[in-house]
Design a protein around this motif. Structure first.
Motif, short mmCIF file in Angstrom:
data_model
loop_
_atom_site.label_atom_id
_atom_site.label_comp_id
_atom_site.label_asym_id
_atom_site.label_seq_id
_atom_site.Cartn_x
_atom_site.Cartn_y
_atom_site.Cartn_z
N ILE A 129 77.06 -70.42 -6.74
CA ILE A 129 76.13 -71.38 -6.14
C ILE A 129 74.83 -70.68 -5.75
CG2 ILE A 129 75.74 -72.83 -4.11
CD1 ILE A 129 78.75 -73.58 -4.32
N GLY A 130 74.92 -69.49 -5.19
CA GLY A 130 73.72 -68.75 -4.81
C GLY A 130 72.86 -68.40 -6.01
N LEU A 131 73.47 -67.85 -7.05
CA LEU A 131 72.71 -67.47 -8.24
C LEU A 131 72.13 -68.71 -8.92
CD1 LEU A 131 71.65 -65.40 -10.22
CD2 LEU A 131 73.88 -65.44 -11.37
N ARG A 132 72.92 -69.76 -8.98
CA ARG A 132 72.43 -71.01 -9.59
C ARG A 132 71.20 -71.53 -8.86
NH1 ARG A 132 71.74 -74.18 -13.85
NH2 ARG A 132 71.71 -76.36 -13.25
N SER A 133 71.25 -71.51 -7.53
CA SER A 133 70.12 -71.97 -6.73
C SER A 133 68.88 -71.12 -6.99
CB SER A 133 70.48 -71.94 -5.24
OG SER A 133 69.37 -72.29 -4.46
N ARG A 134 69.05 -69.80 -7.01
CA ARG A 134 67.91 -68.90 -7.25
C ARG A 134 67.32 -69.14 -8.64
NH1 ARG A 134 65.92 -67.08 -2.83
NH2 ARG A 134 65.16 -65.18 -3.79
N LEU A 135 68.17 -69.34 -9.64
CA LEU A 135 67.68 -69.57 -11.00
C LEU A 135 66.95 -70.91 -11.11
CD1 LEU A 135 70.78 -68.28 -12.99
CD2 LEU A 135 68.52 -67.19 -12.87
N GLN A 136 67.51 -71.96 -10.50
CA GLN A 136 66.86 -73.27 -10.55
C GLN A 136 65.50 -73.25 -9.88
OE1 GLN A 136 70.08 -75.81 -8.95
NE2 GLN A 136 69.78 -77.04 -10.79
N ASN A 137 65.37 -72.48 -8.81
CA ASN A 137 64.11 -72.41 -8.07
C ASN A 137 63.19 -71.30 -8.56
OD1 ASN A 137 64.59 -74.59 -6.19
ND2 ASN A 137 66.19 -73.29 -5.34
N GLU A 138 63.59 -70.65 -9.65
CA GLU A 138 62.83 -69.55 -10.23
C GLU A 138 62.48 -68.50 -9.18
OE1 GLU A 138 59.62 -71.16 -12.57
OE2 GLU A 138 61.01 -72.32 -13.80
N ALA A 139 63.44 -68.22 -8.31
CA ALA A 139 63.28 -67.21 -7.26
C ALA A 139 63.94 -65.91 -7.71
CB ALA A 139 63.93 -67.70 -5.96
N ALA A 140 63.49 -64.82 -7.13
CA ALA A 140 64.08 -63.51 -7.45
C ALA A 140 65.56 -63.52 -7.09
CB ALA A 140 63.36 -62.41 -6.68
N ILE A 141 66.37 -62.94 -7.97
CA ILE A 141 67.81 -62.88 -7.73
C ILE A 141 68.09 -61.80 -6.69
CG2 ILE A 141 70.03 -62.34 -8.80
CD1 ILE A 141 68.81 -63.50 -11.42
#
Length: 168
Positions: A129-141
Motif C-alpha cells: 500500500i505504501g509503495l503503491r501510494s508513492r508510485l501513484q503520487n509520483e513521490a520518491a520511494i
C-alpha cells in the motif's frame, strides 16, 4: 447500537475474541484500556494468540513485521509496472496472490503458524500500500525504517514523513 426498553434484557454478544458486556472487550481486556496502553502490534498479538506479548515475543513480531515490509525486487518491479489507474484494492489482491504463488510467504497450517505468519503478512500489506501510494503520487520511494512502530511505519511509507504523535 442496539436500543432497548426498560423491560428488555441487556443486549450482550460474545465471540471467542470479543464481547460486549457492558463495554467492548477483546480477549477480556477493555478496548479503551488497550487503546490507551497498548500498541497496534501488541493488540494484534493479543487477538491472534490470546495473550499480550512479553518483550521477547513483541521483539520477535516486530522483526517478522519488518521482514514483511521488505519487498522483493521482483514485487517492486511488478508494482512499478501496474497502471496508476488500477484500484489499490485490486493491486493489493493481485500482489497477495503473486506473493503466495511465489511461496515467499507461506500460508499458515495451524493457529500457531498463523500467529507467526501474521506480522509478515501485515508488513507485506503495508509495504504494498505504501509503495503503491508513492508510485501513484509520483513521490520518491521511501524504505521501511526499523525504528518506527507499525502505525508510524504505515504513515511513513505512504507520506514519506513521520506522523505527529497524535496520528500514531
Amino acid at each position: 447500537m442496539v436500543s432497548k426498553s426498560e423491560n428488555e434484557a441487556a443486549f450482550v454478544w460474545e465471540t471467542s475474541i470479543a464481547a460486549w458486556d457492558p463495554q467492548p472487550l477483546y480477549r477480556g481486556y477493555a478496548v479503551d484500556e488497550l487503546a490507551s496502553s497498548s500498541t497496534f502490534l501488541e493488540t494484534a498479538f493479543l487477538l491472534m494468540t490470546g495473550d499480550l506479548p512479553n518483550d521477547e515475543q513483541l521483539a520477535d513480531w516486530q522483526a517478522l513485521l519488518f521482514d514483511g515490509l521488505t519487498l522483493t525486487s521482483s514485487m517492486r518491479g511488478w508494482l512499478q509496472r501496474v497502471p496508476k489507474s488500477a484500484a489499490t484494492i485490486d493491486v493489493l489482491q493481485a500482489a497477495l496472490a503473486r506473493c503466495r504463488l511465489s511461496d515467499s510467504l507461506e500460508p499458515p497450517h495451524n493457529s500457531r503458524a498463523a500467529a507467526d505468519a501474521f506480522p509478515r503478512w501485515l508488513g507485506f500489506v503495508a509495504a504494498v500500500i505504501g509503495l503503491r501510494s508513492r508510485l501513484q503520487n509520483e513521490a520518491a520511494i521511501v524504505e521501511p525504517r526499523a525504528d518506527l512502530g507499525f502505525a508510524a511505519q504505515v504513515w511513513w511509507l505512504i507520506h514519506g514523513k513521520e506522523p505527529a504523535a497524535w496520528i500514531e
